[in-house]
Design a protein around this motif. Sequence first.
Motif, PDB file in Angstrom:
ATOM      1  N   LEU A  37      -0.711 -59.969  -0.892  1.00 17.72           N
ATOM      2  CA  LEU A  37      -0.190 -60.105  -2.244  1.00 17.72           C
ATOM      3  C   LEU A  37       0.438 -61.479  -2.433  1.00 17.72           C
ATOM      4  CD1 LEU A  37      -0.349 -58.194  -4.553  1.00 17.72           C
ATOM      5  CD2 LEU A  37       1.844 -57.231  -3.904  1.00 17.72           C
ATOM      6  N   ARG A  38       1.143 -61.944  -1.436  1.00 16.03           N
ATOM      7  CA  ARG A  38       1.733 -63.283  -1.529  1.00 16.03           C
ATOM      8  C   ARG A  38       0.653 -64.350  -1.517  1.00 16.03           C
ATOM      9  NH1 ARG A  38       6.029 -64.296   2.909  1.00 16.03           N
ATOM     10  NH2 ARG A  38       6.182 -66.280   1.818  1.00 16.03           N
ATOM     11  N   PRO A  80       1.717 -56.842   1.769  1.00 16.07           N
ATOM     12  CA  PRO A  80       2.627 -57.887   1.298  1.00 16.07           C
ATOM     13  C   PRO A  80       2.092 -59.293   1.541  1.00 16.07           C
ATOM     14  CG  PRO A  80       3.824 -56.241   2.563  1.00 16.07           C
ATOM     15  CD  PRO A  80       2.375 -55.923   2.708  1.00 16.07           C
ATOM     16  N   MET A  95      -2.415 -64.015  -2.637  1.00 13.66           N
ATOM     17  CA  MET A  95      -3.005 -63.982  -3.975  1.00 13.66           C
ATOM     18  C   MET A  95      -2.116 -64.708  -4.963  1.00 13.66           C
ATOM     19  SD  MET A  95      -5.950 -62.729  -4.545  1.00 13.66           S
ATOM     20  CE  MET A  95      -5.873 -62.406  -6.310  1.00 13.66           C
ATOM     21  N   SER A  96      -0.830 -64.443  -4.871  1.00 12.25           N
ATOM     22  CA  SER A  96       0.110 -65.050  -5.799  1.00 12.25           C
ATOM     23  C   SER A  96       0.134 -66.567  -5.643  1.00 12.25           C
ATOM     24  CB  SER A  96       1.493 -64.461  -5.553  1.00 12.25           C
ATOM     25  OG  SER A  96       2.449 -65.079  -6.369  1.00 12.25           O
ATOM     26  N   MET A  97       0.123 -67.018  -4.407  1.00 16.99           N
ATOM     27  CA  MET A  97       0.152 -68.459  -4.161  1.00 16.99           C
ATOM     28  C   MET A  97      -1.112 -69.125  -4.694  1.00 16.99           C
ATOM     29  SD  MET A  97       1.734 -68.431  -0.294  1.00 16.99           S
ATOM     30  CE  MET A  97       1.857 -70.210  -0.103  1.00 16.99           C
TER      31      MET A  97
END
Lengths: 124, 124
Positions: free
Chosen positions: A45-46, A42, A48-50
Amino acid sequence: MSKQQLEVIGQDAACCPGLSAAPLDEDQAADLAKVFKALGDPVRLRLMSMIASRGAGGEVCVCELTPAFDLSQPTISHHLKLLRQAGLIDCERRGTWVYYWVLPGVLDKLAAFLTTTQPAGVGA
Amino acid sequence: MSKQQLEVIGQDAACCPGLSAAPLDEDQAADLAKVFKALGDPVRLRLMSMIASRGAGGEVCVCELTPAFDLSQPTISHHLKLLRQAGLIDCERRGTWVYYWVLPGVLDKLAAFLTTTQPAGVGA
DNA sequence: CGTCAACATAGAGGTATGTCGAAACAACAG
DNA sequence: CTGTTGTTTCGACATACCTCTATGTTGACG
């Protein structure tokens, strides 16, 4: 910076036939699994998203990423290192700060690998 | 069979804005991470590939999957269970044999989530 | 009912992973 | 040069994960 990242996704032609195209052999599976494993957390993933939500040539400073989590700074640094080793992102130091960005094309190639409807003209 | 799978990917509208669209919140990241973690193992990736390469409505018997690996039968069963819990596949018993298939749309939705070029008409 | 085959579950052991605090490293300000 | 701030690396530890063997469950067949 960082000569130690995977090239699974970035290989010139195609990383592999595609998940649904034909059964993966052991080597392909092992390489791809490293990338998915990097996304299988998690926090990563966050992260990467940011980073990815900054757009194509966008960059994010570590100092912006760290305060978004209830985790120590070394832990964030560790996760960023794993993402870098997986060949998903890269970084550069500019003065005091270090900036991260998503390696171009990686996400799209990963998406293409998962897509069941093969893109036209991939040969073979 | 199997009432215990995630619905991260299958949620009616969209599982989430897309990795590059906006920073994921904690819940979205946690759910998505489970799916990627399920794909983050070479054995499971090969299993998915073997099942997915059967095409849309295709099925594979466990008895075909197990002998493809140098692993014990319970280990393969364990990996199949994880893939099922991640909402990627489902199974059905028919007589003595159990058949697995890829849940329709899951892989494409996952691919869409990774794609950086947003599909037209997603607003904003 | 008894037996066999195909899969699943349960528990255990070794290894990898996520997290932390402490310390090292890099760049800049005085 | 010394101190301060931003970032990475280093050990250490708790937890999760992958794999195994042993056992259970389900259905087919005499």
